[in-house]
Design a protein around this motif. Structure first.
Motif, mmCIF file in Angstrom:
data_model
loop_
_atom_site.group_PDB
_atom_site.id
_atom_site.type_symbol
_atom_site.label_atom_id
_atom_site.label_comp_id
_atom_site.label_asym_id
_atom_site.label_seq_id
_atom_site.Cartn_x
_atom_site.Cartn_y
_atom_site.Cartn_z
ATOM 1 N N ILE A 206 0.838 -1.199 0.000
ATOM 2 C CA ILE A 206 0.000 0.000 0.000
ATOM 3 C C ILE A 206 0.874 1.250 0.000
ATOM 4 O O ILE A 206 0.438 2.315 -0.433
ATOM 5 N N ALA A 207 2.142 1.096 0.461
ATOM 6 C CA ALA A 207 3.089 2.213 0.423
ATOM 7 C C ALA A 207 3.417 2.613 -1.006
ATOM 8 O O ALA A 207 3.916 3.716 -1.243
ATOM 9 N N GLY A 208 3.138 1.726 -1.969
ATOM 10 C CA GLY A 208 3.345 2.044 -3.370
ATOM 11 C C GLY A 208 2.098 2.584 -4.030
ATOM 12 O O GLY A 208 2.094 2.850 -5.241
ATOM 13 N N MET A 209 1.045 2.767 -3.246
ATOM 14 C CA MET A 209 -0.226 3.275 -3.770
ATOM 15 C C MET A 209 -0.687 4.527 -3.024
ATOM 16 O O MET A 209 -1.529 5.274 -3.520
ATOM 17 N N THR A 210 -0.158 4.718 -1.810
ATOM 18 C CA THR A 210 -0.565 5.851 -0.970
ATOM 19 C C THR A 210 0.684 6.412 -0.299
ATOM 20 O O THR A 210 1.802 6.007 -0.590
ATOM 21 N N ALA A 217 11.656 6.311 2.362
ATOM 22 C CA ALA A 217 12.357 5.442 1.415
ATOM 23 C C ALA A 217 11.496 4.252 1.017
ATOM 24 O O ALA A 217 11.477 3.849 -0.155
ATOM 25 N N TYR A 218 10.787 3.683 1.976
ATOM 26 C CA TYR A 218 9.917 2.548 1.675
ATOM 27 C C TYR A 218 8.793 2.978 0.733
ATOM 28 O O TYR A 218 8.513 2.317 -0.272
ATOM 29 N N VAL A 219 8.166 4.103 1.042
ATOM 30 C CA VAL A 219 7.063 4.601 0.219
ATOM 31 C C VAL A 219 7.549 4.914 -1.197
ATOM 32 O O VAL A 219 6.954 4.484 -2.188
ATOM 33 N N ALA A 220 8.635 5.653 -1.299
ATOM 34 C CA ALA A 220 9.148 6.035 -2.614
ATOM 35 C C ALA A 220 9.620 4.827 -3.412
ATOM 36 O O ALA A 220 9.389 4.733 -4.625
ATOM 37 N N SER A 221 10.270 3.881 -2.746
ATOM 38 C CA SER A 221 10.786 2.701 -3.457
ATOM 39 C C SER A 221 9.655 1.793 -3.932
ATOM 40 O O SER A 221 9.747 1.187 -5.008
ATOM 41 N N LYS A 222 8.582 1.688 -3.159
ATOM 42 C CA LYS A 222 7.461 0.858 -3.593
ATOM 43 C C LYS A 222 6.653 1.541 -4.707
ATOM 44 O O LYS A 222 6.081 0.859 -5.565
ATOM 45 N N HIS A 223 6.620 2.859 -4.722
ATOM 46 C CA HIS A 223 6.056 3.543 -5.881
ATOM 47 C C HIS A 223 6.915 3.260 -7.112
ATOM 48 O O HIS A 223 6.390 3.082 -8.215
ATOM 49 N N ALA A 224 8.227 3.213 -6.925
ATOM 50 C CA ALA A 224 9.132 2.881 -8.033
ATOM 51 C C ALA A 224 8.863 1.470 -8.543
ATOM 52 O O ALA A 224 8.865 1.218 -9.753
ATOM 53 N N VAL A 225 8.646 0.546 -7.618
ATOM 54 C CA VAL A 225 8.352 -0.840 -7.991
ATOM 55 C C VAL A 225 7.094 -0.903 -8.862
ATOM 56 O O VAL A 225 7.073 -1.570 -9.908
ATOM 57 N N ASN A 226 6.046 -0.213 -8.457
ATOM 58 C CA ASN A 226 4.805 -0.241 -9.229
ATOM 59 C C ASN A 226 4.952 0.471 -10.572
ATOM 60 O O ASN A 226 4.338 0.074 -11.567
#
Length: 328
Positions: A206-210, A217-226
């Motif tokens: 959800i850190a890659g969606m919100t 770093a976790y939020v930004a990296s998971k947005h990068a993953v998506n």
């Protein structure tokens, strides 16, 4: 109506007054029901018979449960992880009961390790059909290290941007963004060479969606993953390769348990404004009588569905397996 009258009758006998509103609330609560949970033992016999699946981060948590179920469903399972002891234990346990599993030690931050995992897969089983790119971190401390809220770990732990260190940021991105890119590249090269299509599922969050408090770093990296998933789905559709991601809220894994220890230590030390408390539960967790998050085998179920031919019409999807977290 009969239930409401019965409640009023019982309260009258006991000499207790009960308002109509209270009766209505009691009646409404009696209708509540937990979601019917998937059993940890559930699997679909023969679904992946003769197929080979590479699972990164398969030593524990979601990756482990994905490996176990895939093996039960007939797959040749290859587990890649930097947790050597734990990864070998999972593979050995599966082999002991007559299933097919191979462990390959490796760090997805290293291109040579990603290529080696694919090479060992092909060497052992002749081909690579699917990949579950599950490996990821929530902080910059090596995941096999016990949590300690001391100076050596604090600098590698999550913090707001103005307090976060370069080491924390770089370590998280090295695994989540760069590591996912390198492991996906190795898998795609093999699938293209085989000329038989394939499917990849990537673990996002959800850190890659919100946005989430206190872990940039976790939020930004998971947005990068998506973002990588969306890009790759376009570029590799002509090869018959489908690529999707799953994005979960709280799931009972060692990574989440360590994050909870960290948050508790921060709260005890009086650090921050508690912005993470604004929203702490998904819809399903809130409504559950025991307030449980999801279980790793529930996430594994969706991941295996997405790589299977049952999901042949799905690619480029950022799928929320979050119990409704992103719905409100």
């Amino acid at each position: 109506m009969m239930k409401k009258l019965f409640l009023l009758f019982i309260m009258a006998l006991s000499g207790t007054a009960l308002s109509a509103q209270q009766v209505g609330e009691t009646e409404q609560n009696s209708l509540k029901h937990n979601v019917n949970r998937l059993s940890a033992d559930y699997f679909i016999p023969g679904r992946f018979e003769g197929k080979t699946i590479l699972i990164t981060g398969g030593a524990r948590g979601i990756g482990k449960w994905t490996a176990v179920r895939a093996a039960k469903e007939g797959a040749n399972v290859v587990i890649m992880d930097w947790l050597d002891k734990e990864g070998r234990h999972v593979a050995d346990s599966l082999n002991t009961i007559g299933l097919k599993a191979l462990f390959v030690y490796g760090n997805i931050q290293k291109d040579e390790d990603c290529r080696k995992a694919v090479e060992e897969t092909v060497k052992a089983y002749g081909r690579l059909d699917y990949a579950c790119l599950n490996a990821g971190v929530m902080d910059g401390v090596f995941s096999g290290t016990p949590f300690k809220y001391d100076e050596s770990q604090r600098k590698l732990m999550p913090n707001v941007i103005t307090q976060a260190t370069d080491e924390y940021w770089d370590n998280v991105f090295a695994t989540n963004a760069a590591g996912t890119f390198k492991s996906m590249r190795a898998v795609l090269n093999q699938m293209i060479e085989q000329r038989n299509g394939g499917a990849i599922v990537v673990v996002g969050s959800i850190a890659g969606m919100t946005g989430l408090s206190g872990n940039p770093a976790y939020v930004a990296s998971k947005h990068a993953v998506n973002g990588l998933v969306r890009n790759a789905a376009i570029d590799y559709a002509p090869y018959g390769i489908r690529i999707n991601s799953v994005n979960m809220a709280e799931t009972r894994t060692p990574m989440v348990e360590r994050a909870e220890e960290f948050v508790a230590a921060q709260q005890k030390a009086g650090i921050g404004f508690g912005m993470g408390k604004i929203k702490t539960m998904s819809l399903l967790k809130y409504c559950d009588s025991e307030h449980r998050g999801s279980f790793p085998w529930e996430q594994a179920s969706t991941m295996l569905y997405l790589i299977s031919d049952e999901a042949s019409a799905i690619t480029g999807s950022i799928i929320a397996t979050d119990g409704g977290w992103t719905d409100f």
